[in-house]
Design a protein around this motif. Sequence first.
Motif, PDB file in Angstrom:
ATOM      1  N   TRP A   1      31.404  54.139  41.229  1.00  0.00           N
ATOM      2  CA  TRP A   1      30.984  53.131  42.195  1.00  0.00           C
ATOM      3  C   TRP A   1      31.485  51.775  41.720  1.00  0.00           C
ATOM      4  O   TRP A   1      31.183  51.350  40.601  1.00  0.00           O
ATOM      5  N   VAL A   2      32.253  51.084  42.558  1.00  0.00           N
ATOM      6  CA  VAL A   2      32.896  49.831  42.185  1.00  0.00           C
ATOM      7  C   VAL A   2      32.079  48.655  42.717  1.00  0.00           C
ATOM      8  O   VAL A   2      31.686  48.638  43.892  1.00  0.00           O
ATOM      9  N   PHE A   3      31.822  47.686  41.860  1.00  0.00           N
ATOM     10  CA  PHE A   3      31.124  46.472  42.262  1.00  0.00           C
ATOM     11  C   PHE A   3      31.702  45.309  41.468  1.00  0.00           C
ATOM     12  O   PHE A   3      32.501  45.503  40.545  1.00  0.00           O
ATOM     13  N   SER A   4      31.324  44.109  41.824  1.00  0.00           N
ATOM     14  CA  SER A   4      31.836  42.935  41.124  1.00  0.00           C
ATOM     15  C   SER A   4      30.686  42.048  40.679  1.00  0.00           C
ATOM     16  O   SER A   4      29.561  42.147  41.184  1.00  0.00           O
ATOM     17  N   ALA A   5      31.001  41.178  39.745  1.00  0.00           N
ATOM     18  CA  ALA A   5      29.994  40.269  39.204  1.00  0.00           C
ATOM     19  C   ALA A   5      30.691  39.163  38.433  1.00  0.00           C
ATOM     20  O   ALA A   5      31.863  39.291  38.064  1.00  0.00           O
ATOM     21  N   ALA A   6      29.976  38.087  38.202  1.00  0.00           N
ATOM     22  CA  ALA A   6      30.471  37.048  37.311  1.00  0.00           C
ATOM     23  C   ALA A   6      30.193  37.496  35.884  1.00  0.00           C
ATOM     24  O   ALA A   6      29.058  37.864  35.545  1.00  0.00           O
ATOM     25  N   ALA A   7      31.218  37.490  35.057  1.00  0.00           N
ATOM     26  CA  ALA A   7      31.064  37.988  33.691  1.00  0.00           C
ATOM     27  C   ALA A   7      30.047  37.181  32.892  1.00  0.00           C
ATOM     28  O   ALA A   7      29.433  37.706  31.957  1.00  0.00           O
ATOM     29  N   ASP A   8      29.854  35.901  33.255  1.00  0.00           N
ATOM     30  CA  ASP A   8      28.906  35.074  32.516  1.00  0.00           C
ATOM     31  C   ASP A   8      27.526  35.033  33.163  1.00  0.00           C
ATOM     32  O   ASP A   8      26.659  34.267  32.751  1.00  0.00           O
ATOM     33  N   SER A   9      27.309  35.865  34.182  1.00  0.00           N
ATOM     34  CA  SER A   9      25.988  35.970  34.795  1.00  0.00           C
ATOM     35  C   SER A   9      25.107  36.864  33.923  1.00  0.00           C
ATOM     36  O   SER A   9      25.599  37.553  33.021  1.00  0.00           O
ATOM     37  N   PRO A  10      23.799  36.876  34.160  1.00  0.00           N
ATOM     38  CA  PRO A  10      22.943  37.762  33.364  1.00  0.00           C
ATOM     39  C   PRO A  10      23.400  39.211  33.381  1.00  0.00           C
ATOM     40  O   PRO A  10      23.462  39.867  32.345  1.00  0.00           O
ATOM     41  N   LYS A  11      23.756  39.729  34.572  1.00  0.00           N
ATOM     42  CA  LYS A  11      24.184  41.126  34.629  1.00  0.00           C
ATOM     43  C   LYS A  11      25.489  41.330  33.887  1.00  0.00           C
ATOM     44  O   LYS A  11      25.684  42.359  33.225  1.00  0.00           O
ATOM     45  N   GLY A  12      26.406  40.346  33.973  1.00  0.00           N
ATOM     46  CA  GLY A  12      27.671  40.462  33.267  1.00  0.00           C
ATOM     47  C   GLY A  12      27.483  40.487  31.764  1.00  0.00           C
ATOM     48  O   GLY A  12      28.117  41.290  31.059  1.00  0.00           O
ATOM     49  N   ARG A  13      26.605  39.632  31.272  1.00  0.00           N
ATOM     50  CA  ARG A  13      26.340  39.610  29.819  1.00  0.00           C
ATOM     51  C   ARG A  13      25.633  40.887  29.381  1.00  0.00           C
ATOM     52  O   ARG A  13      25.920  41.432  28.303  1.00  0.00           O
TER      53      ARG A  13
ATOM     54  N   ARG B   1      34.737  47.802  32.753  1.00  0.00           N
ATOM     55  CA  ARG B   1      35.272  46.602  33.396  1.00  0.00           C
ATOM     56  C   ARG B   1      36.763  46.783  33.649  1.00  0.00           C
ATOM     57  O   ARG B   1      37.514  47.236  32.776  1.00  0.00           O
ATOM     58  N   ALA B   2      37.214  46.406  34.847  1.00  0.00           N
ATOM     59  CA  ALA B   2      38.622  46.526  35.209  1.00  0.00           C
ATOM     60  C   ALA B   2      39.426  45.356  34.650  1.00  0.00           C
ATOM     61  O   ALA B   2      38.869  44.339  34.208  1.00  0.00           O
TER      62      ALA B   2
ATOM     63  N   ALA C   1      40.580  42.366  39.285  1.00  0.00           N
ATOM     64  CA  ALA C   1      39.539  41.462  39.759  1.00  0.00           C
ATOM     65  C   ALA C   1      40.120  40.394  40.681  1.00  0.00           C
ATOM     66  O   ALA C   1      39.522  40.041  41.704  1.00  0.00           O
ATOM     67  N   ALA C   2      41.291  39.867  40.340  1.00  0.00           N
ATOM     68  CA  ALA C   2      41.923  38.844  41.175  1.00  0.00           C
ATOM     69  C   ALA C   2      42.289  39.411  42.537  1.00  0.00           C
ATOM     70  O   ALA C   2      42.103  38.751  43.576  1.00  0.00           O
ATOM     71  N   ALA C   3      42.797  40.633  42.566  1.00  0.00           N
ATOM     72  CA  ALA C   3      43.156  41.264  43.838  1.00  0.00           C
ATOM     73  C   ALA C   3      41.914  41.520  44.685  1.00  0.00           C
ATOM     74  O   ALA C   3      41.934  41.333  45.909  1.00  0.00           O
ATOM     75  N   GLU C   4      40.830  41.939  44.043  1.00  0.00           N
ATOM     76  CA  GLU C   4      39.588  42.176  44.783  1.00  0.00           C
ATOM     77  C   GLU C   4      39.033  40.866  45.328  1.00  0.00           C
ATOM     78  O   GLU C   4      38.523  40.815  46.456  1.00  0.00           O
ATOM     79  N   PHE C   5      39.146  39.800  44.566  1.00  0.00           N
ATOM     80  CA  PHE C   5      38.635  38.497  44.992  1.00  0.00           C
ATOM     81  C   PHE C   5      39.336  38.032  46.260  1.00  0.00           C
ATOM     82  O   PHE C   5      38.717  37.434  47.142  1.00  0.00           O
ATOM     83  N   ALA C   6      40.619  38.329  46.378  1.00  0.00           N
ATOM     84  CA  ALA C   6      41.392  37.904  47.542  1.00  0.00           C
ATOM     85  C   ALA C   6      40.947  38.592  48.819  1.00  0.00           C
ATOM     86  O   ALA C   6      41.217  38.093  49.916  1.00  0.00           O
TER      87      ALA C   6
ATOM     88  N   ALA D   1      37.701  32.694  41.024  1.00  0.00           N
ATOM     89  CA  ALA D   1      36.590  32.165  40.234  1.00  0.00           C
ATOM     90  C   ALA D   1      36.720  32.591  38.776  1.00  0.00           C
ATOM     91  O   ALA D   1      37.048  33.752  38.488  1.00  0.00           O
ATOM     92  N   ALA D   2      36.476  31.657  37.884  1.00  0.00           N
ATOM     93  CA  ALA D   2      36.538  31.970  36.459  1.00  0.00           C
ATOM     94  C   ALA D   2      35.509  33.038  36.118  1.00  0.00           C
ATOM     95  O   ALA D   2      34.346  32.950  36.516  1.00  0.00           O
ATOM     96  N   GLY D   3      35.932  34.045  35.395  1.00  0.00           N
ATOM     97  CA  GLY D   3      35.009  35.089  34.974  1.00  0.00           C
ATOM     98  C   GLY D   3      34.699  36.120  36.035  1.00  0.00           C
ATOM     99  O   GLY D   3      33.864  37.014  35.799  1.00  0.00           O
ATOM    100  N   HIS D   4      35.358  36.046  37.182  1.00  0.00           N
ATOM    101  CA  HIS D   4      35.114  37.071  38.203  1.00  0.00           C
ATOM    102  C   HIS D   4      35.575  38.428  37.665  1.00  0.00           C
ATOM    103  O   HIS D   4      36.706  38.574  37.203  1.00  0.00           O
ATOM    104  N   ALA D   5      34.700  39.397  37.728  1.00  0.00           N
ATOM    105  CA  ALA D   5      34.997  40.703  37.129  1.00  0.00           C
ATOM    106  C   ALA D   5      34.659  41.824  38.093  1.00  0.00           C
ATOM    107  O   ALA D   5      33.745  41.715  38.913  1.00  0.00           O
ATOM    108  N   VAL D   6      35.414  42.898  37.980  1.00  0.00           N
ATOM    109  CA  VAL D   6      35.174  44.114  38.760  1.00  0.00           C
ATOM    110  C   VAL D   6      34.799  45.226  37.784  1.00  0.00           C
ATOM    111  O   VAL D   6      35.439  45.391  36.739  1.00  0.00           O
TER     112      VAL D   6
END
Length: 252
Positions: free
Chosen positions: A109-121, A150-151, A156-161, A205-210
């Motif tokens: 299951w694929v999802f995204s998050a900010a790497a510096d968010s609580p869930k990312g940490r 983590r991808a 992550a950049a392609a997903e952000f677009a 976005a900086a730290g955008h992660a998939v």
Amino acid sequence: MAAEEEGLTGPGESTPAPRPDHGSEPRSEARSVPELLLGRPPMARPLPSFDPDTAPVEPGPLFVDWLADAFAAGVLDPQVVTLSTVDADGLPDARVLVVRDVDASGTGWVFSAAADSPKGRQLADHPAAAMTLYWPPLGRQIRVRGTVERAADQVAAAEFATRSPASRVASLVGRQSEPLAALGEYEEASATARRRLEATPDAVAAGHAVYTLWAHEVEFWQGDADRRHVRLRYTRTGPVRTPEWSRTLLWP
């Protein structure tokens, strides 16, 4: 509080509907919480059946079928899930977010998050999670447990677009879950991010992660008004991404 995962929105979302004016409606007589709960029993309605003998040998295709059923039945936001993680002290944490893709063959299951968010940490410290979906009109629940990977940043950049402008603006604002002094402060940051996106449409976005949650266990739960729920659990018996699973019926 802003919704998790850069907002519970996906590509092409529309303007939110106006909030209902609760002040224009008479409020019912105050009742105790048990009275409120007992007055509206769950699943007291016709629900679909589920024959586990006809289920596929792997959970991925069954999830896709159930997801398609949810969209066909008009379930609101069926792609919204609850993701549970643990913090540094081992305490559970949970939030709702949007599933961005499903690897049905590998059961991820694929999802995204900010790497510096609580869930990312939390995922960086302990790359494992649980995911839960519940679709009330169908009385169906799906539970997923497994490891999280983590991808690459390019993914992550392609997903952000692919995200809508509103979603990208929210991600560019950043600072998720940090204290906010006033709503006006967020509006100013949002306006700045919107101008940045207009000037640089391919900004990421900086730290955008998939991330991909690779399932070790998947349970399909079909509710029943008479509490004769049907539960089918898949357990991975081989390495991640391989189609090796066992199936077990569970007592309701």
